[in-house]
Design an enzyme around this catalytic site. Structure first.
Site, PDB file in Angstrom:
ATOM      1  N   HIS A 275       0.840  -1.202   0.000  1.00 54.97           N
ATOM      2  CA  HIS A 275       0.000   0.000   0.000  1.00 54.97           C
ATOM      3  C   HIS A 275       0.872   1.247   0.000  1.00 54.97           C
ATOM      4  O   HIS A 275       2.040   1.212   0.395  1.00 54.97           O
ATOM      5  CB  HIS A 275      -0.958   0.013   1.196  1.00 54.97           C
ATOM      6  CG  HIS A 275      -0.306   0.387   2.500  1.00 54.97           C
ATOM      7  ND1 HIS A 275      -0.122   1.699   2.895  1.00 54.97           N
ATOM      8  CD2 HIS A 275       0.207  -0.378   3.497  1.00 54.97           C
ATOM      9  CE1 HIS A 275       0.455   1.726   4.083  1.00 54.97           C
ATOM     10  NE2 HIS A 275       0.673   0.478   4.462  1.00 54.97           N
ATOM     11  N   CYS A 276       0.272   2.357  -0.440  1.00 61.20           N
ATOM     12  CA  CYS A 276       0.922   3.662  -0.330  1.00 61.20           C
ATOM     13  C   CYS A 276      -0.021   4.567   0.451  1.00 61.20           C
ATOM     14  O   CYS A 276      -0.666   4.114   1.398  1.00 61.20           O
ATOM     15  CB  CYS A 276       1.317   4.220  -1.688  1.00 61.20           C
ATOM     16  SG  CYS A 276       0.006   4.328  -2.927  1.00 61.20           S
ATOM     17  N   TRP A 277      -0.109   5.854   0.085  1.00 64.32           N
ATOM     18  CA  TRP A 277      -0.944   6.775   0.857  1.00 64.32           C
ATOM     19  C   TRP A 277      -2.414   6.611   0.500  1.00 64.32           C
ATOM     20  O   TRP A 277      -3.211   6.125   1.292  1.00 64.32           O
ATOM     21  CB  TRP A 277      -0.447   8.205   0.651  1.00 64.32           C
ATOM     22  CG  TRP A 277      -1.389   9.306   1.044  1.00 64.32           C
ATOM     23  CD1 TRP A 277      -1.678  10.418   0.318  1.00 64.32           C
ATOM     24  CD2 TRP A 277      -2.148   9.440   2.258  1.00 64.32           C
ATOM     25  NE1 TRP A 277      -2.577  11.223   0.982  1.00 64.32           N
ATOM     26  CE2 TRP A 277      -2.892  10.649   2.174  1.00 64.32           C
ATOM     27  CE3 TRP A 277      -2.308   8.638   3.389  1.00 64.32           C
ATOM     28  CZ2 TRP A 277      -3.748  11.083   3.182  1.00 64.32           C
ATOM     29  CZ3 TRP A 277      -3.182   9.074   4.402  1.00 64.32           C
ATOM     30  CH2 TRP A 277      -3.873  10.281   4.286  1.00 64.32           C
TER      31      TRP A 277
ATOM     32  N   TYR B 130      -3.174   3.720   2.844  1.00 58.81           N
ATOM     33  CA  TYR B 130      -3.153   4.001   4.277  1.00 58.81           C
ATOM     34  C   TYR B 130      -4.364   4.827   4.711  1.00 58.81           C
ATOM     35  O   TYR B 130      -4.864   4.662   5.829  1.00 58.81           O
ATOM     36  CB  TYR B 130      -1.856   4.722   4.643  1.00 58.81           C
ATOM     37  CG  TYR B 130      -1.740   5.077   6.103  1.00 58.81           C
ATOM     38  CD1 TYR B 130      -1.519   4.097   7.066  1.00 58.81           C
ATOM     39  CD2 TYR B 130      -1.863   6.404   6.528  1.00 58.81           C
ATOM     40  CE1 TYR B 130      -1.429   4.421   8.414  1.00 58.81           C
ATOM     41  CE2 TYR B 130      -1.762   6.732   7.864  1.00 58.81           C
ATOM     42  CZ  TYR B 130      -1.544   5.739   8.807  1.00 58.81           C
ATOM     43  OH  TYR B 130      -1.454   6.066  10.139  1.00 58.81           O
TER      44      TYR B 130
END
Length: 340
Positions: free
Chosen positions: A93-95, A123
């Site tokens: 995952h990223c932001w 996130y």
């Protein structure tokens, strides 16, 4: 194979597999999913440059700059990812936008990874999931008592006896007073504290008793999630009334071995609340290593402060029990018997 999944699907089906967070170190430090490993696509400085290019120039220019930063790291990404997920099955995952996580996932698939799951909305989706999680009902049992009652030790004894327990102060790296952070690691951010609390509570049965210490909204510098704190305030308090002399002994045992300078600094920080004459007297007794007198002086303030908070609850919600000594194991057994 790459698959886009929801955060709910991850926790229900894939929490057992390694999780890689490709955000920058600064993003990760502020708050992250507790079991995630940070393998950043960009450093904090690189992310700032890419972000500026995106805002001031164009998305295409930002992608171009980002690729130049990432290109020298591509082999290293594979090496580190294999170390994290030797079975070549991983969640990423990223932001929130998915650009970093999808690019990273594609790179892994091109280099032999068999199953790569990308968490949709990253996130940010996790943070929303955490907020919603704390809105559900919990069967909380609130352990109360004046400072020095040994509540943390009682919680540990309850856990050893098979009870469900949440140690909020342990998660916060703080004992919950001006003296609470002495000789403890730095506190997490409030965001990370919430994340860590979620990771503990999600493994508990919300319908069975969950013991938690009565706390103020703030534990040091971190805040208990609003929804969870509201539930704590609504539940009955098992108030342990331990004599002042016994509490003083317990606190001397806990604090006398800690940093002298930090104890002095803590007294200075609550001087106004203690009253300047009392604070001066406490500092003088501390210099003499008369810890019993120091504790007695500071308890005058903390007992009043705790009582003020307790009086905001309905009397019917306060279950008071006289407890002659600080005996965590014996008290834990007594509390368990009350539930039966």
């Amino acid at each position: 194979m790459k698959q886009i999944i929801s955060i709910d699907f991850y926790f229900k089906n894939l929490e057992h597999i390694p999780l890689i967070d490709v955000r920058s170190p600064g993003e990760f430090t502020k708050g992250h999913i507790p079991n995630a490993t940070n393998l950043e696509l960009f450093t904090d400085e690189e992310r700032a440059v890419v972000g500026t290019a995106y805002k001031q120039e164009s998305k295409e220019r930002a992608i171009e700059i980002g690729f130049e930063y990432v290109k020298p790291k591509l082999i290293d990404f594979i090496t580190k990812s294999v170390a994290i997920a030797p079975n070549k099955e991983v969640a990423i995952h990223c932001w929130r936008g998915g650009m970093r996580s999808n690019a990273f996932a594609d790179h892994l698939i091109e280099n032999g990874f068999e199953k790569v799951y990308v968490i949709e909305k990253g996130y940010k989706a996790f943070r929303n999931y955490v907020v919603r999680f704390f809105e559900q009902p919990f069967n909380l049992k609130i352990l109360g008592g004046y400072t020095g009652t040994g509540k943390t030790e009682i919680l540990h004894s309850l856990k050893k006896k098979g009870q469900q327990v949440i140690d909020l102060e342990g998660l916060a790296n703080h004992r919950g007073s001006a003296f609470g952070g002495i000789d403890l690691p730095p506190q997490p951010t409030t965001e990370q504290f919430e994340n860590n609390l979620f990771s503990i509570v999600q493994n508990l049965n919300p319908n069975q008793p969950i013991w938690v210490e009565d706390e103020s909204r703030l534990i040091g510098q971190v805040a208990i999630p609003d929804a969870f704190y509201t539930k704590m305030r609504e539940m009955p308090v098992y108030f342990l009334d331990v004599p002042l002399e016994e509490r003083t002994k317990h606190l001397v045992t806990t604090y006398a071995s800690l940093s002298h300078d930090q104890l002095a600094d803590a007294i200075s920080r609550i001087a106004k609340r203690l009253g300047y004459d009392n604070a001066k007297f406490a500092q003088e007794e501390l210099e003499k290593r008369n810890y019993y007198k120091v504790v007695e002086i500071t308890l005058l303030y903390y007992d009043k402060y705790y009582l003020k908070g307790l009086q905001k609850r309905e009397d019917s919600r306060i279950l008071e029990f006289k407890t002659p000594t600080v005996n965590p194991e014996e008290t834990a057994g007594f509390l368990i018997n009350l539930l039966n």
